[in-house]
Scaffold this motif. Structure first.
Motif, PDB file in Angstrom:
ATOM      1  N   VAL A  63       0.848  -1.300   0.000  1.00  0.00           N
ATOM      2  CA  VAL A  63       0.010  -0.025  -0.035  1.00  0.00           C
ATOM      3  C   VAL A  63       0.897   1.197   0.024  1.00  0.00           C
ATOM      4  O   VAL A  63       1.645   1.292   0.799  1.00  0.00           O
ATOM      5  N   SER A  64       0.754   1.931  -0.967  1.00  0.00           N
ATOM      6  CA  SER A  64       1.329   3.478  -0.968  1.00  0.00           C
ATOM      7  C   SER A  64       0.678   4.554  -0.466  1.00  0.00           C
ATOM      8  O   SER A  64      -0.554   4.431  -0.921  1.00  0.00           O
ATOM      9  N   LEU A  65       1.130   5.205   0.440  1.00  0.00           N
ATOM     10  CA  LEU A  65       0.349   6.367   1.123  1.00  0.00           C
ATOM     11  C   LEU A  65       1.028   7.459   1.302  1.00  0.00           C
ATOM     12  O   LEU A  65       2.277   7.335   1.572  1.00  0.00           O
ATOM     13  N   THR A  66       0.384   8.493   1.456  1.00  0.00           N
ATOM     14  CA  THR A  66       1.028   9.921   2.077  1.00  0.00           C
ATOM     15  C   THR A  66       0.431  10.110   3.538  1.00  0.00           C
ATOM     16  O   THR A  66      -0.557   9.728   3.728  1.00  0.00           O
ATOM     17  N   GLY A  67       1.232  10.510   4.132  1.00  0.00           N
ATOM     18  CA  GLY A  67       0.982  10.893   5.635  1.00  0.00           C
ATOM     19  C   GLY A  67       2.187  11.453   6.404  1.00  0.00           C
ATOM     20  O   GLY A  67       3.276  11.748   5.872  1.00  0.00           O
ATOM     21  N   ASP A  68       1.727  11.345   7.718  1.00  0.00           N
ATOM     22  CA  ASP A  68       2.787  12.052   8.706  1.00  0.00           C
ATOM     23  C   ASP A  68       3.086  10.761   9.645  1.00  0.00           C
ATOM     24  O   ASP A  68       2.681   9.928   9.810  1.00  0.00           O
ATOM     25  N   ASN A  69       3.816  11.120  10.650  1.00  0.00           N
ATOM     26  CA  ASN A  69       4.009  10.335  11.753  1.00  0.00           C
ATOM     27  C   ASN A  69       2.745   9.718  12.498  1.00  0.00           C
ATOM     28  O   ASN A  69       2.871   8.761  13.062  1.00  0.00           O
ATOM     29  N   LYS A  70       1.869  10.702  12.570  1.00  0.00           N
ATOM     30  CA  LYS A  70       0.717  10.277  13.297  1.00  0.00           C
ATOM     31  C   LYS A  70       0.183   8.881  12.524  1.00  0.00           C
ATOM     32  O   LYS A  70      -0.479   8.072  12.811  1.00  0.00           O
ATOM     33  N   THR A  71       0.132   9.028  10.982  1.00  0.00           N
ATOM     34  CA  THR A  71      -0.370   8.089  10.069  1.00  0.00           C
ATOM     35  C   THR A  71       0.585   6.741  10.697  1.00  0.00           C
ATOM     36  O   THR A  71      -0.207   5.576  10.638  1.00  0.00           O
ATOM     37  N   LEU A  72       1.767   6.839  10.797  1.00  0.00           N
ATOM     38  CA  LEU A  72       2.594   5.515  10.852  1.00  0.00           C
ATOM     39  C   LEU A  72       2.297   4.953  12.368  1.00  0.00           C
ATOM     40  O   LEU A  72       2.366   3.911  12.495  1.00  0.00           O
ATOM     41  N   HIS A  73       2.017   5.974  13.428  1.00  0.00           N
ATOM     42  CA  HIS A  73       1.650   5.508  14.548  1.00  0.00           C
ATOM     43  C   HIS A  73       0.051   4.505  14.512  1.00  0.00           C
ATOM     44  O   HIS A  73       0.105   3.444  14.971  1.00  0.00           O
ATOM     45  N   GLU A  74      -0.572   5.118  13.698  1.00  0.00           N
ATOM     46  CA  GLU A  74      -1.752   4.418  13.619  1.00  0.00           C
ATOM     47  C   GLU A  74      -1.717   2.971  12.986  1.00  0.00           C
ATOM     48  O   GLU A  74      -2.284   2.142  13.186  1.00  0.00           O
ATOM     49  N   ILE A  75      -0.799   3.084  11.900  1.00  0.00           N
ATOM     50  CA  ILE A  75      -0.490   1.764  11.151  1.00  0.00           C
ATOM     51  C   ILE A  75       0.212   0.715  12.224  1.00  0.00           C
ATOM     52  O   ILE A  75      -0.229  -0.259  12.325  1.00  0.00           O
ATOM     53  N   GLU A  76       1.043   1.136  12.899  1.00  0.00           N
ATOM     54  CA  GLU A  76       1.749   0.356  13.922  1.00  0.00           C
ATOM     55  C   GLU A  76       0.640   0.002  14.799  1.00  0.00           C
ATOM     56  O   GLU A  76       0.634  -1.604  15.183  1.00  0.00           O
ATOM     57  N   ARG A  77      -0.378   0.847  15.216  1.00  0.00           N
ATOM     58  CA  ARG A  77      -1.132   0.223  16.393  1.00  0.00           C
ATOM     59  C   ARG A  77      -2.114  -0.762  15.627  1.00  0.00           C
ATOM     60  O   ARG A  77      -2.549  -1.634  16.356  1.00  0.00           O
ATOM     61  N   MET A  78      -2.440  -0.393  14.273  1.00  0.00           N
ATOM     62  CA  MET A  78      -3.370  -1.228  13.744  1.00  0.00           C
ATOM     63  C   MET A  78      -2.910  -2.773  13.502  1.00  0.00           C
ATOM     64  O   MET A  78      -3.439  -3.900  13.803  1.00  0.00           O
ATOM     65  N   PHE A  79      -1.548  -2.967  13.188  1.00  0.00           N
ATOM     66  CA  PHE A  79      -1.042  -4.382  12.672  1.00  0.00           C
ATOM     67  C   PHE A  79      -0.067  -4.796  13.728  1.00  0.00           C
ATOM     68  O   PHE A  79       0.433  -6.070  13.457  1.00  0.00           O
ATOM     69  N   LYS A  80       0.386  -4.346  14.626  1.00  0.00           N
ATOM     70  CA  LYS A  80       1.257  -4.629  15.656  1.00  0.00           C
ATOM     71  C   LYS A  80       0.866  -6.153  16.373  1.00  0.00           C
ATOM     72  O   LYS A  80       1.504  -7.026  16.587  1.00  0.00           O
ATOM     73  N   TYR A  81      -0.468  -5.861  16.828  1.00  0.00           N
ATOM     74  CA  TYR A  81      -1.245  -7.090  17.525  1.00  0.00           C
ATOM     75  C   TYR A  81      -2.128  -7.634  16.718  1.00  0.00           C
ATOM     76  O   TYR A  81      -3.008  -8.429  17.233  1.00  0.00           O
ATOM     77  N   ASP A  82      -2.110  -7.576  15.327  1.00  0.00           N
ATOM     78  CA  ASP A  82      -3.217  -8.083  14.661  1.00  0.00           C
ATOM     79  C   ASP A  82      -2.428  -9.748  14.229  1.00  0.00           C
ATOM     80  O   ASP A  82      -1.252  -9.626  13.726  1.00  0.00           O
ATOM     81  N   GLU A  83      -3.015 -10.735  14.478  1.00  0.00           N
ATOM     82  CA  GLU A  83      -2.359 -11.842  14.346  1.00  0.00           C
ATOM     83  C   GLU A  83      -2.389 -12.360  12.966  1.00  0.00           C
ATOM     84  O   GLU A  83      -1.724 -13.298  12.709  1.00  0.00           O
ATOM     85  N   SER A  84      -3.285 -11.961  12.147  1.00  0.00           N
ATOM     86  CA  SER A  84      -3.267 -12.075  10.930  1.00  0.00           C
ATOM     87  C   SER A  84      -2.180 -11.727  10.205  1.00  0.00           C
ATOM     88  O   SER A  84      -2.083 -12.036   8.776  1.00  0.00           O
ATOM     89  N   VAL A  85      -1.734 -10.766  10.679  1.00  0.00           N
ATOM     90  CA  VAL A  85      -0.576  -9.964   9.888  1.00  0.00           C
ATOM     91  C   VAL A  85       0.714 -10.674  10.429  1.00  0.00           C
ATOM     92  O   VAL A  85       1.313 -10.560  11.601  1.00  0.00           O
ATOM     93  N   LEU A  86       1.641 -11.178   9.250  1.00  0.00           N
ATOM     94  CA  LEU A  86       2.754 -11.963   9.906  1.00  0.00           C
ATOM     95  C   LEU A  86       3.934 -11.027   9.867  1.00  0.00           C
ATOM     96  O   LEU A  86       4.697 -10.744  10.820  1.00  0.00           O
ATOM     97  N   ARG A  87       3.780  -9.973   9.026  1.00  0.00           N
ATOM     98  CA  ARG A  87       4.750  -8.949   8.948  1.00  0.00           C
ATOM     99  C   ARG A  87       4.515  -7.690   8.293  1.00  0.00           C
ATOM    100  O   ARG A  87       3.675  -7.702   7.503  1.00  0.00           O
ATOM    101  N   TYR A  88       4.561  -6.721   8.845  1.00  0.00           N
ATOM    102  CA  TYR A  88       4.344  -5.392   8.022  1.00  0.00           C
ATOM    103  C   TYR A  88       5.682  -4.399   8.307  1.00  0.00           C
ATOM    104  O   TYR A  88       6.540  -4.638   9.343  1.00  0.00           O
TER     105      TYR A  88
END
Lengths: 156, 82
Positions: A63-88
């Motif tokens: 996924v290509s996206l534009t954003g700032d550090n808030k967006t990245l924090h959000e991404i981290e929060r979404m996928f860090k504890y998601d068990e279906s995501v092996l790696r992000y």
């Protein structure tokens, strides 16, 4: 606003629908913060070169996206504890790369004002993604076989 | 005592050309397994510049791309002997 490319590897058992859902919710969040998703690229199921969480296969999605550090924090929060995501992982894009992505698909950008059309475009993308992985899976496999054959020759 | 002078064997080597400099269509991308795999040994090590013949700039880009590709399991870190 900076451009980033996010690589997601889902468990191969996860369905397309749930992946679409997750990417959709990511899009919503990114837009709410002030970012934008430029491009979604689905590779489909591929074999991993090494096991991640004891899984040998994964579903690749870029996924290509534009954003700032808030967006990245959000991404981290979404996928860090998601068990279906092996790696992000996300990678910062150069401005020229962002331009190259945003400028080529002009009709897609124009259609963004009409949400119904963007959905249609996304559906087209998914159908493409469904057809392509078979090819991409077969090709590397053939190469690997060729490589292993070479390797065995050398060992002899 | 004088050290015995050894005759240096003349070295003949073809001039190596950077593939990425000579062909501008070739792009280094971490997602592109088919080009990256030429710059990695069978064991998964990065091939040095001295052997691959890449220029410094492109070798730097290559190593970065290979390391990124490793982190998302497109290229292996190591390949153990079969």
């Amino acid at each position: 606003m900076r451009g980033y490319e996010l690589c997601l590897i889902f468990q191969h058992e996860t369905t397309e629908e749930s992946i679409d859902q997750k990417v959709g919710s990511l899009q919503e969040k990114a837009v709410s913060i002030g970012g934008e998703i430029i491009k979604i690229e689905k590779w489909g199921k591929r074999s991993l070169k090494y096991a991640i969480k004891k899984q040998q296969k994964g579903y690749y999605c870029f996924v290509s996206l534009t954003g700032d550090n808030k967006t990245l924090h959000e991404i981290e929060r979404m996928f860090k504890y998601d068990e279906s995501v092996l790696r992000y992982s996300y990678i910062r894009l150069e401005e020229s790369e962002v331009k190259a992505i945003t400028e080529i698909p002009e009709p897609v950008k124009a259609a963004e004002t009409k949400p119904a059309e963007t959905k249609a475009v996304e559906e087209e993308k998914t159908t493409e993604a469904e057809t392509t992985p078979e090819k991409t899976e077969n090709e590397p496999a053939a190469k690997e076989i060729a490589e292993s054959a070479e390797a065995s020759d050398i060992e002899i | 005592m004088k050290r015995p002078t050894r005759k240096r064997r003349p070295m003949y080597q073809k001039q190596k050309i950077c593939r990425f400099c000579s062909d501008s269509n070739l792009q280094i991308a971490y997602k592109d397994y088919s080009t990256l795999r030429h710059f990695v040994t069978e064991r998964g090590k990065i091939i040095p510049r001295r052997i691959s013949g890449c220029c410094a700039k492109h070798q730097r880009e290559l190593t970065r791309a290979i390391k990124r590709a490793r982190s998302i399991a497109i290229i292996p870190f190591t390949v153990s002997a079969a």
